[in-house]
Design a protein around this motif. Structure first.
Motif, mmCIF file in Angstrom:
data_model
loop_
_atom_site.group_PDB
_atom_site.id
_atom_site.type_symbol
_atom_site.label_atom_id
_atom_site.label_comp_id
_atom_site.label_asym_id
_atom_site.label_seq_id
_atom_site.Cartn_x
_atom_site.Cartn_y
_atom_site.Cartn_z
ATOM 1 N N LEU A 118 1.155 6.645 6.026
ATOM 2 C CA LEU A 118 0.396 5.400 6.042
ATOM 3 C C LEU A 118 0.547 4.747 7.404
ATOM 4 O O LEU A 118 1.645 4.388 7.822
ATOM 5 C CB LEU A 118 0.886 4.423 4.962
ATOM 6 C CG LEU A 118 0.172 3.061 4.990
ATOM 7 C CD1 LEU A 118 -1.307 3.201 4.641
ATOM 8 C CD2 LEU A 118 0.852 2.063 4.057
ATOM 9 N N TYR B 31 1.548 1.315 -3.960
ATOM 10 C CA TYR B 31 0.448 1.395 -4.930
ATOM 11 C C TYR B 31 -0.722 2.267 -4.471
ATOM 12 O O TYR B 31 -1.371 2.899 -5.308
ATOM 13 C CB TYR B 31 -0.027 -0.015 -5.283
ATOM 14 C CG TYR B 31 1.102 -0.876 -5.787
ATOM 15 C CD1 TYR B 31 1.824 -0.505 -6.924
ATOM 16 C CD2 TYR B 31 1.494 -2.020 -5.122
ATOM 17 C CE1 TYR B 31 2.883 -1.263 -7.381
ATOM 18 C CE2 TYR B 31 2.560 -2.791 -5.570
ATOM 19 C CZ TYR B 31 3.254 -2.406 -6.698
ATOM 20 O OH TYR B 31 4.320 -3.150 -7.150
ATOM 21 N N THR B 32 -0.966 2.347 -3.171
ATOM 22 C CA THR B 32 -2.028 3.214 -2.675
ATOM 23 C C THR B 32 -1.520 4.629 -2.423
ATOM 24 O O THR B 32 -2.180 5.604 -2.784
ATOM 25 C CB THR B 32 -2.641 2.639 -1.379
ATOM 26 O OG1 THR B 32 -3.159 1.331 -1.644
ATOM 27 C CG2 THR B 32 -3.758 3.527 -0.847
ATOM 28 N N CYS B 33 -0.336 4.725 -1.797
ATOM 29 C CA CYS B 33 0.169 6.043 -1.412
ATOM 30 C C CYS B 33 0.849 6.794 -2.552
ATOM 31 O O CYS B 33 0.565 7.971 -2.776
ATOM 32 C CB CYS B 33 1.129 5.917 -0.232
ATOM 33 S SG CYS B 33 0.351 5.400 1.302
ATOM 34 N N SER C 52 -4.828 -7.006 -1.511
ATOM 35 C CA SER C 52 -3.358 -6.969 -1.492
ATOM 36 C C SER C 52 -2.793 -8.276 -0.949
ATOM 37 O O SER C 52 -1.760 -8.765 -1.433
ATOM 38 C CB SER C 52 -2.858 -5.776 -0.679
ATOM 39 O OG SER C 52 -3.410 -5.739 0.621
ATOM 40 N N LEU D 23 -6.537 1.061 7.236
ATOM 41 C CA LEU D 23 -7.088 0.250 6.153
ATOM 42 C C LEU D 23 -7.855 -0.969 6.659
ATOM 43 O O LEU D 23 -8.520 -1.641 5.866
ATOM 44 C CB LEU D 23 -5.975 -0.210 5.204
ATOM 45 C CG LEU D 23 -5.314 0.876 4.359
ATOM 46 C CD1 LEU D 23 -4.190 0.278 3.516
ATOM 47 C CD2 LEU D 23 -6.322 1.580 3.468
ATOM 48 N N HIS E 123 0.815 -1.219 0.000
ATOM 49 C CA HIS E 123 0.000 0.000 0.000
ATOM 50 C C HIS E 123 0.853 1.275 0.000
ATOM 51 O O HIS E 123 0.402 2.312 -0.493
ATOM 52 C CB HIS E 123 -0.980 -0.030 1.166
ATOM 53 C CG HIS E 123 -2.103 -1.001 0.927
ATOM 54 N ND1 HIS E 123 -3.156 -0.707 0.095
ATOM 55 C CD2 HIS E 123 -2.292 -2.280 1.357
ATOM 56 C CE1 HIS E 123 -3.975 -1.748 0.041
ATOM 57 N NE2 HIS E 123 -3.467 -2.712 0.786
ATOM 58 N N GLY F 23 1.290 5.499 -5.856
ATOM 59 C CA GLY F 23 0.852 5.123 -7.202
ATOM 60 C C GLY F 23 2.013 4.788 -8.114
ATOM 61 O O GLY F 23 2.136 5.315 -9.225
ATOM 62 N N ALA G 60 -9.714 -3.819 0.810
ATOM 63 C CA ALA G 60 -8.387 -3.224 0.599
ATOM 64 C C ALA G 60 -7.272 -4.202 0.927
ATOM 65 O O ALA G 60 -6.341 -4.407 0.136
ATOM 66 C CB ALA G 60 -8.240 -1.948 1.416
#
Length: 313
Positions: free
Chosen positions: A251, A122-124, A266, A256, A119, A126, A262
């Motif tokens: 993060l 890819y979440t924070c 992952s 999450l 995360h 990108g 979510a």
């Protein structure tokens, strides 16, 4: 049940093995009979009173476990404390079965640190194949997985590590360049290794390191912050952020936990990469439950590569 119980805030010596009451089983929770409990730097913050959430003493630390549920299935789970014990209650939204092709140790390495690495990337920030990303503690639990995930994505990875052995490991895992994280001028060392400013940074040290890595970012660069191992949270200077149109995002994985899908998505992706031989979980460091204090000493001394865990059963 047997557990590690903290009755005070302090050094590793406050981690005492003791008999403790079995945990209550709230609604939507499952009882996990623990085989292995993960050790993370967040546990050090809990022990020293610098964690992001308050705790009530006496307290059983530990936020991730691998074990068996009451139906006899191998599972891993994220918890809010209680993991350093022979039993723990875990919410069903943060409990996942372990595929037969994945070992106990691999599964535990993926649970908190693997999800964190995923995360962050890819979440924070990108992450894309066009990125050059700096990864702190590139031989650590989160860092060793993040290096591999970023390299698998096609990004160029600049790893930071404190010893020659750790720098060699980071290179083997896919870092294009690895530099000494103790460099006096870390900003210049990164710029030299990358051939100029970078587009993304994963940062977990805090203090001066945070400031020096922020200065390596190109305009529109992104930094994901997930810790402050030196005890001093980093502060992003507002002027620098504005001048370069930077994004600094934190993060804390528990945020999450209630987000439906979510972590399950992952977790599945991480399992698949391990089964395909495309992600290596480094799991050499284990201690018996009653040696939790020794494990914390090793973690604080930066003597750990990959995942550290307690062997409970």
């Amino acid at each position: 049940m047997r557990a590690i119980v903290m009755k005070a805030i302090g050094g590793p010596e406050v981690l005492q093995a003791a008999d403790a009451p079995e945990p209550q089983l709230p609604r939507a929770h499952r009882m996990i009979h623990v085989r292995k409990a993960g050790i993370n730097f967040a546990d050090v913050h809990v022990r020293t009173g610098t964690y992001l959430a308050d705790i009530e003493l006496p307290y059983v630390p530990g936020n991730e476990v691998m074990g068996m549920d009451d139906q006899g299935r191998r599972v891993v789970a994220l918890t809010r404390g209680g993991g350093y014990a022979s039993q723990v209650a875990a919410h069903r939204m943060t409990t996942w079965p372990v595929p037969d092709e994945v070992t106990d140790e691999q599964a535990l390495a993926l649970t908190l640190q693997g999800n964190t690495a995923w995360h962050l990337l890819y979440t924070c920030i990108g992450l894309t194949p066009s990125d050059t990303v700096v990864i702190s503690a590139a031989a650590g639990g989160v860092g060793s997985l993040a290096v591999q995930l970023a390299a698998h994505t096609g990004a160029r990875v600049i790893g930071l590590a404190s010893t020659p052995e750790r720098r060699t490991l980071a290179s083997e895992l896919g870092a294009a360049a690895v530099i000494d994280s103790r460099s006096d001028d870390l900003t210049q060392a990164v710029l030299d290794a990358a051939g100029g400013p970078v587009t993304a940074v994963l940062e977990m040290t805090g203090g001066r390191v945070h400031e020096q890595l922020l200065a390596t970012l190109a305009p529109l660069g992104r930094m994901a912050v997930y810790g402050y191992a030196d005890g001093t949270p980093g502060t992003a200077p507002g002027r620098m952020v504005l001048e370069r149109s930077l994004t600094v995002r934190g993060l804390w994985l528990p945020h999450l936990y209630p987000v439906r899908g979510a972590l399950s998505e992952s977790m599945t992706a991480l399992y698949n990469l391990v089964v395909a031989g495309q992600l290596r979980a480094i799991t050499a460091h284990q201690w018996p439950l009653d040696q939790a204090a020794d494990a914390h000493r090793a973690l604080e001394a930066r003597n750990i590569t990959g995942k550290a865990m307690l062997h409970v059963d």
